[in-house]
Motif scaffolding. Structure first.
Motif, short mmCIF file in Angstrom:
data_model
loop_
_atom_site.label_atom_id
_atom_site.label_comp_id
_atom_site.label_asym_id
_atom_site.label_seq_id
_atom_site.Cartn_x
_atom_site.Cartn_y
_atom_site.Cartn_z
N PHE A 1 48.74 -43.18 25.01
CA PHE A 1 48.23 -43.57 26.33
C PHE A 1 49.25 -43.24 27.42
O PHE A 1 50.46 -43.39 27.22
CB PHE A 1 47.91 -45.06 26.37
CG PHE A 1 46.76 -45.47 25.50
CD1 PHE A 1 45.46 -45.37 25.97
CD2 PHE A 1 46.97 -45.92 24.21
CE1 PHE A 1 44.39 -45.73 25.16
CE2 PHE A 1 45.91 -46.27 23.39
CZ PHE A 1 44.62 -46.18 23.87
N TYR B 1 48.68 -44.51 30.69
CA TYR B 1 48.59 -45.63 31.63
C TYR B 1 48.64 -45.18 33.08
O TYR B 1 49.18 -45.87 33.94
CB TYR B 1 49.71 -46.65 31.35
CG TYR B 1 49.67 -47.18 29.94
CD1 TYR B 1 48.68 -48.05 29.54
CD2 TYR B 1 50.64 -46.79 29.01
CE1 TYR B 1 48.63 -48.53 28.23
CE2 TYR B 1 50.59 -47.26 27.70
CZ TYR B 1 49.59 -48.14 27.32
OH TYR B 1 49.53 -48.60 26.03
N HIS C 1 43.44 -44.30 29.98
CA HIS C 1 43.14 -45.70 29.70
C HIS C 1 41.83 -45.76 28.94
O HIS C 1 41.13 -44.76 28.82
CB HIS C 1 43.02 -46.51 31.00
CG HIS C 1 41.86 -46.08 31.85
ND1 HIS C 1 40.69 -46.81 31.97
CD2 HIS C 1 41.66 -44.96 32.59
CE1 HIS C 1 39.85 -46.17 32.76
NE2 HIS C 1 40.40 -45.05 33.15
N ILE D 1 45.29 -51.72 33.60
CA ILE D 1 44.84 -51.21 32.30
C ILE D 1 43.98 -52.21 31.55
O ILE D 1 43.32 -51.84 30.58
CB ILE D 1 46.02 -50.80 31.41
CG1 ILE D 1 46.90 -52.02 31.12
CG2 ILE D 1 46.82 -49.69 32.08
CD1 ILE D 1 47.98 -51.74 30.11
#
Length: 291
Positions: free
Chosen positions: A107, A109, A79, A237
């Motif tokens: 990403f 996450y 993140h 996030i």
């Protein structure tokens, strides 16, 4: 030569090009190490890849002439939070650009499955190396381990895989917490609380927790009970993500120990969960955290 084609032996190459057998073998071994051929004992040398980096573009030629590598570096972030995360990406992009590279950012996450998928995707894009901020957790990512075993250039960011031969760039978590304790002590604080999660969460948390407990003891302070948050294993996030349950746990902790005169939050994100404004919290207690 086509993939699968057999190429001359070291002896044949030495005779054809009037070089020593050692030179011919060195050349073949270099091709094997770079993944272009396979050397099968008793059978010969065979082409397994023709994926030669393109050098006919002006940017690639300029990079070669200046001694810099052209290509793409895969970046996988768990993140990006606060200005620190953006500064990190800016600096990474600038450093890559100066050396003739581009970065391709993905990403995870906080999902290890997503992390593995993104590594596989970046491998398909034929990136030249990886910079990875691994997911929090007890276990190592299988695809990161595979990269290490395949000797792909990898640098970990913010995390460390103990026992695994892979480079990492990270905060001195143990020392950082010790500095925070010392700062509170310098302000005359003697009953210092601590908000964290279980050690098994990740290696950086383990180092921070150990640093806090050792620093409290080293400063001759009485150890206060800690607020060990029970997380729901979900991953916020966005910068305005609020976990009401975590906020409730922290407020219960503050109310349970009204004589506590200092508090350290192991993560900046935990501080954000407190349902008080910064001024309200600091009127009540000295607080600090690691970003």
């Amino acid at each position: 030569l086509d993939i699968g084609a057999q190429i001359p032996t070291a002896s044949e190459l030495a005779g054809t090009y009037n070089v020593s057998l050692i030179t011919a073998n060195t050349a073949l071994n270099s091709l094997k190490e770079d993944g272009y051929i396979e050397r099968v004992k008793g059978h010969g040398n065979f082409v397994i890849s023709r994926d030669i980096p393109e050098t006919d573009s002006p940017a690639a030629e300029q990079a070669q002439e200046s001694g810099k590598g052209a290509g793409t570096i895969g970046v996988i972030m768990e993140h990006v939070s606060s200005c620190f995360g953006l500064d990190y990406l800016y600096a990474l992009d600038e450093a890559a650009h100066k050396r003739g590279y581009h970065i391709l950012i993905r990403f995870s996450y906080g999902s290890r499955q997503r992390e593995n998928e993104e590594i596989l995707y970046l491998k398909q894009q034929k990136v030249r190396g990886f910079v990875c901020m691994p997911c929090h957790g007890t276990y190592y990512s299988t695809e990161i381990l595979r990269l290490v075993l395949e000797k792909v250039p990898v640098v970990l960011f913010d995390k460390q895989m103990k026992g695994i031969p892979v480079s990492s760039v990270r905060t001195d978590n143990h020392g950082a917490i010790a500095l925070l304790v010392s700062w509170l002590v310098s302000r005359g604080r003697k009953k210092i609380g601590y908000v964290t999660v279980d050690d098994a969460y990740t290696s950086s948390v383990k180092a921070r927790n150990r640093g806090f407990r050792e620093s409290i003891q080293r400063n001759g302070l009485k150890k206060m009970p800690e607020c060990m948050l029970k997380t729901k294993n979900k991953f916020g996030i966005y910068s305005d993500s609020i976990d009401l349950d975590e906020g409730r746990q922290i407020m219960e902790y503050l109310d349970k120990y009204p004589d506590m005169d200092g508090i350290i939050f192991e993560e900046y994100g935990f501080l954000r969960q407190v349902p008080l404004t910064r001024s309200q919290l600091l009127k009540r207690i000295d607080a600090c955290c690691i970003d």
